[in-house]
Design a protein around this motif. Structure first.
Motif, mmCIF file in Angstrom:
data_model
loop_
_atom_site.group_PDB
_atom_site.id
_atom_site.type_symbol
_atom_site.label_atom_id
_atom_site.label_comp_id
_atom_site.label_asym_id
_atom_site.label_seq_id
_atom_site.Cartn_x
_atom_site.Cartn_y
_atom_site.Cartn_z
ATOM 1 N N THR A 136 25.765 -23.942 -0.850
ATOM 2 C CA THR A 136 27.186 -23.567 -0.863
ATOM 3 C C THR A 136 27.398 -22.074 -0.624
ATOM 4 O OG1 THR A 136 27.820 -25.420 -2.280
ATOM 5 C CG2 THR A 136 29.286 -23.520 -2.269
ATOM 6 N N VAL B 299 31.513 -23.126 -6.088
ATOM 7 C CA VAL B 299 31.982 -24.413 -5.583
ATOM 8 C C VAL B 299 33.280 -24.169 -4.819
ATOM 9 C CG1 VAL B 299 33.265 -24.985 -7.697
ATOM 10 C CG2 VAL B 299 32.512 -26.824 -6.171
ATOM 11 N N ASP C 293 33.374 -28.622 -1.048
ATOM 12 C CA ASP C 293 32.370 -29.381 -1.795
ATOM 13 C C ASP C 293 32.987 -30.628 -2.421
ATOM 14 O OD1 ASP C 293 29.744 -27.461 -2.337
ATOM 15 O OD2 ASP C 293 31.577 -26.284 -2.174
ATOM 16 N N GLU D 46 29.081 -32.474 -8.079
ATOM 17 C CA GLU D 46 30.368 -31.994 -8.572
ATOM 18 C C GLU D 46 31.028 -32.950 -9.560
ATOM 19 O OE1 GLU D 46 30.756 -29.036 -7.878
ATOM 20 O OE2 GLU D 46 29.340 -28.937 -6.220
#
Length: 273
Positions: free
Chosen positions: A97, A50, A54, A78
């Motif tokens: 990602t 992450v 993000d 998230e």
């Protein structure tokens, strides 16, 4: 089954999601270009990353959608959240990602809207093409207003397939599927962004996308787009997906018999409504 949301309400939500996805996607691309290899990355697990991009993207999507439609609820990769009795947005702020981190353009922003147990809207910003693909249930699928359609492929020797793999599932089973496709003369890829992989089926660039386990935010928008573009799509019931995730398969209709074995592996029924 009828929905509490009439077409005008869905069109308003789709239009908002399209503009938000485009803005957030371009901002994420700009941020990546500026940071380059200096992008700060956190590790959530093995090959599960992450970035601040993000989190910023999800916050912008949530603020934008709920600012316009405060009665809706929000589920994000998230920040979490839960489905409510009104409509629910299900969002992956940057799907793919790992690709994004490494500078591969195969990533996107995925926004889906569900109401009363039905998937109603799918919107995906496609970073590789700097454009947005969208669908409202029953209204077709479009890239920036131009209709898209699944491929008419009927010969497996001409087919291109995209396979995903989750570390939550058996790698041997993944290899078994790859081998089966290879033996039937099909070519295959692993690209690393489910929402974009489903778009490739929707627009006819690929003939199959299959992965044994995804979270709801990875698949919902792309699955509706593929379905509305004429692809055959199968996945578990929405209520199960939102809480547990699960498999998804989308494929060109002319190759349905070639992919019956996947339907049997997963014991899935095609999406028809």
């Amino acid at each position: 089954m009828s929905s509490a949301f009439d077409l005008s309400a869905l069109e308003a939500r789709a239009a908002a999601a399209i503009e938000i996805a485009r803005h957030v996607g371009r901002e994420a691309a700009r941020f990546r270009a500026e940071k380059g290899s200096g992008l700060k990355v956190e590790n959530k697990g093995l090959q599960d990353f992450v970035t601040v991009a993000d989190r910023n993207a999800e916050r912008a999507i949530c603020d934008g959608l709920l600012g316009l439609f405060p009665q809706d609820t929000f589920v994000g990769e998230e920040t979490g959240g839960g489905a409510g009795s009104t409509g629910t947005w299900v969002v992956d702020p940057i799907d793919g990602t790992t690709n994004y981190i490494r500078g591969l353009p195969h990533w996107g922003v995925s926004i889906a809207f569900c109401a009363e147990g039905r998937l109603e809207i799918g919107v995906v910003y496609d970073a590789a093409k700097d454009s947005v693909v969208s669908a409202i249930r029953g209204r077709g699928a479009f890239r920036e207003g131009t209709p898209i359609r699944a491929a008419a492929t009927s010969d497996p020797a001409n087919a291109i397939c995209i396979l995903g793999h989750s570390r939550k599932t058996s790698f041997d089973e993944h290899l078994s599927v790859s081998r089966r496709l290879h033996e039937r003369g099909m070519d295959y890829r692993r690209m690393g962004a489910a929402a974009i992989d489903l778009l490739r089926v929707a627009e006819g660039a690929a003939d199959l996308y299959y992965e044994r386990h995804l979270n709801a935010w990875d698949m919902l928008a792309g699955a509706l787009i593929a379905f509305e573009a004429g692809a055959k799509v199968a996945m578990p019931a929405l209520s199960a997906l939102l809480f547990e995730g699960g498999p998804v398969v989308a494929y060109s209709p002319g190759l349905a018999r070639e992919f019956e074995f996947i339907m049997e592996i997963e014991d899935l029924a095609p999406v028809t409504d």
